[in-house]
Scaffold this active site. Sequence first.
Site, PDB file in Angstrom:
ATOM      1  N   LYS A  28       0.834  -1.208   0.000  1.00 44.10           N
ATOM      2  CA  LYS A  28       0.000   0.000   0.000  1.00 44.10           C
ATOM      3  C   LYS A  28       0.864   1.252   0.000  1.00 44.10           C
ATOM      4  O   LYS A  28       0.619   2.202  -0.753  1.00 44.10           O
ATOM      5  CB  LYS A  28      -0.949  -0.004   1.216  1.00 44.10           C
ATOM      6  CG  LYS A  28      -2.040  -1.056   1.094  1.00 44.10           C
ATOM      7  CD  LYS A  28      -2.916  -1.199   2.322  1.00 44.10           C
ATOM      8  CE  LYS A  28      -3.877  -2.372   2.088  1.00 44.10           C
ATOM      9  NZ  LYS A  28      -4.923  -2.508   3.109  1.00 44.10           N
ATOM     10  N   GLN A  72      -5.049  -1.356   9.371  1.00 40.02           N
ATOM     11  CA  GLN A  72      -4.976  -2.695   8.776  1.00 40.02           C
ATOM     12  C   GLN A  72      -5.569  -3.733   9.730  1.00 40.02           C
ATOM     13  O   GLN A  72      -5.234  -3.770  10.918  1.00 40.02           O
ATOM     14  CB  GLN A  72      -3.512  -3.027   8.442  1.00 40.02           C
ATOM     15  CG  GLN A  72      -3.323  -4.301   7.650  1.00 40.02           C
ATOM     16  CD  GLN A  72      -3.833  -4.213   6.206  1.00 40.02           C
ATOM     17  OE1 GLN A  72      -3.996  -3.124   5.643  1.00 40.02           O
ATOM     18  NE2 GLN A  72      -4.101  -5.353   5.605  1.00 40.02           N
ATOM     19  N   ASP A 131     -11.443   2.883   3.849  1.00 41.39           N
ATOM     20  CA  ASP A 131     -11.891   1.499   3.674  1.00 41.39           C
ATOM     21  C   ASP A 131     -13.398   1.399   3.444  1.00 41.39           C
ATOM     22  O   ASP A 131     -13.888   0.350   3.035  1.00 41.39           O
ATOM     23  CB  ASP A 131     -11.580   0.687   4.947  1.00 41.39           C
ATOM     24  CG  ASP A 131     -10.197   0.053   4.927  1.00 41.39           C
ATOM     25  OD1 ASP A 131      -9.775  -0.408   3.861  1.00 41.39           O
ATOM     26  OD2 ASP A 131      -9.554   0.004   6.004  1.00 41.39           O
TER      27      ASP A 131
HETATM   28  N1  L34 Z   1      -8.337  -2.224   6.936  1.00 41.09           N
HETATM   29  N2  L34 Z   1      -7.604  -4.341   6.402  1.00 41.09           N
HETATM   30  C1  L34 Z   1      -8.108  -3.154   6.008  1.00 41.09           C
HETATM   31  N3  L34 Z   1      -8.376  -2.874   4.717  1.00 41.09           N
HETATM   32  C2  L34 Z   1      -8.163  -3.799   3.752  1.00 41.09           C
HETATM   33  O1  L34 Z   1      -8.488  -3.546   2.484  1.00 41.09           O
HETATM   34  C3  L34 Z   1      -7.616  -5.033   4.120  1.00 41.09           C
HETATM   35  N4  L34 Z   1      -7.286  -6.011   3.194  1.00 41.09           N
HETATM   36  C4  L34 Z   1      -7.502  -7.407   3.553  1.00 41.09           C
HETATM   37  C5  L34 Z   1      -6.805  -7.643   4.906  1.00 41.09           C
HETATM   38  N5  L34 Z   1      -6.954  -6.543   5.841  1.00 41.09           N
HETATM   39  C6  L34 Z   1      -7.373  -5.293   5.469  1.00 41.09           C
HETATM   40  C7  L34 Z   1      -6.227  -5.936   2.351  1.00 41.09           C
HETATM   41  O2  L34 Z   1      -5.626  -4.898   2.124  1.00 41.09           O
HETATM   42  C8  L34 Z   1      -6.820  -8.135   2.432  1.00 41.09           C
HETATM   43  N6  L34 Z   1      -5.969  -7.135   1.794  1.00 41.09           N
HETATM   44  C9  L34 Z   1      -4.989  -7.412   0.820  1.00 41.09           C
HETATM   45  C10 L34 Z   1      -4.245  -6.419   0.205  1.00 41.09           C
HETATM   46  C11 L34 Z   1      -3.264  -6.700  -0.728  1.00 41.09           C
HETATM   47  C12 L34 Z   1      -3.032  -7.994  -1.101  1.00 41.09           C
HETATM   48  C13 L34 Z   1      -3.745  -9.001  -0.511  1.00 41.09           C
HETATM   49  C14 L34 Z   1      -4.727  -8.709   0.445  1.00 41.09           C
HETATM   50  C15 L34 Z   1      -1.950  -8.284  -2.078  1.00 41.09           C
HETATM   51  O3  L34 Z   1      -1.122  -7.438  -2.365  1.00 41.09           O
HETATM   52  N7  L34 Z   1      -1.888  -9.505  -2.611  1.00 41.09           N
HETATM   53  C16 L34 Z   1      -0.914  -9.938  -3.579  1.00 41.09           C
HETATM   54  C17 L34 Z   1       0.063 -10.939  -2.979  1.00 41.09           C
HETATM   55  C18 L34 Z   1       0.791 -10.445  -1.806  1.00 41.09           C
HETATM   56  C19 L34 Z   1       1.627 -11.546  -1.170  1.00 41.09           C
HETATM   57  O4  L34 Z   1       2.623 -11.934  -1.782  1.00 41.09           O
HETATM   58  O5  L34 Z   1       1.276 -11.991  -0.071  1.00 41.09           O
HETATM   59  C20 L34 Z   1      -1.629 -10.637  -4.716  1.00 41.09           C
HETATM   60  O6  L34 Z   1      -1.088 -10.650  -5.812  1.00 41.09           O
HETATM   61  O7  L34 Z   1      -2.719 -11.166  -4.475  1.00 41.09           O
END
Ligand code: L34
Length: 286
Positions: free
Chosen positions: A53, A97, A120
């Site tokens: 982020k 988060q 959010d």
């Molecule tokens: N307050 N908490 C708040 N807001 C959110 O919108 C979230 N979320 C969820 C968890 N907690 C939160 C996220 O940001 C899930 N989430 C989130 C954000 C980014 C990614 C996954 C979940 C992400 O970047 N995923 C990558 C892989 C990252 C890795 O290697 O672990 C992907 O390509 O899916």
Amino acid sequence: MAKILDGKALSAVVKDEVRSEVVELEAKYGRKPCLCVIIVGENPASQVYVRNKVKAAAYTGMESRLIELPSSVSEETLLGKIAELNSDPSVDAILVQLPLPKHIDEEKVIYAVAPEKDVDGFHPSNVSLLWLGKECIVPCTPAGVMRLIDSTGVDICGKTAVVVGRSNIVGKPVAKLLLDRNATVVIAHSRTADLGAVTRQADILVAAVGKPGLIKGEMVRPGAIVIDVGINRTEDGKLCGDVDFASCSEKASWITPVPGGVGPMTIAMLMKNTIRCFKSRVPGAR
Ligand code: L34
């Protein structure tokens, strides 16, 4: 064979949109949007997401602040920090988060963020606006899911959409957004009898339950759009979704991978939402 819905590529497009808008906003209003992210403790997955982020914010040229608090932080201290950011005029958007350590009441924290800085869209004021069909901050993951579906060029109107999962953060808002686009929406969940019979009705199938590989090819209607919101970690540390990609990609017309699907879109839509928060706080900006 399904076409891949490439969330990574689409997120780059969205971030570029935001990047140009940041330039315009700064020229017009003399300051950049500012996103403040709070992370509590050392959950490794949360650390990755939060790092992504902050990186995305830097790419778009907006300001960002990262506040790292130890897992031992008291609820009172966290709420105090949020109150401070609420009244700080240089902060447009606040994200805490999730998940939080057990001794902290998540609901209290969500309610504490000023609705106009609630990037959010989790605050009850924003949730109620969403369900009333009013303009509001749409939660990032659901907004990303919709943008992915729209990128297929398929018209949602009149389609049957099945959402598997009923969380406040994903399942419920996605269902509402699909309903707003005139889909016929079914919400399935852990108590749904014969899940496969339900999911086989879906022209659009959104899986958001947190059960690795739950959705198998035989549960997918030929030609369906399959969106995998799940991000599960297997014992060997690998990421996998709620959808069994190998079997489902043989049935679907479009399918999102994990990683590289919904995750990057969540972050891109967070950037969009930060712009929204900025505009709602600057007189005359909307
Ligand atoms: N307050 N908490 C708040 N807001 C959110 O919108 C979230 N979320 C969820 C968890 N907690 C939160 C996220 O940001 C899930 N989430 C989130 C954000 C980014 C990614 C996954 C979940 C992400 O970047 N995923 C990558 C892989 C990252 C890795 O290697 O672990 C992907 O390509 O899916």
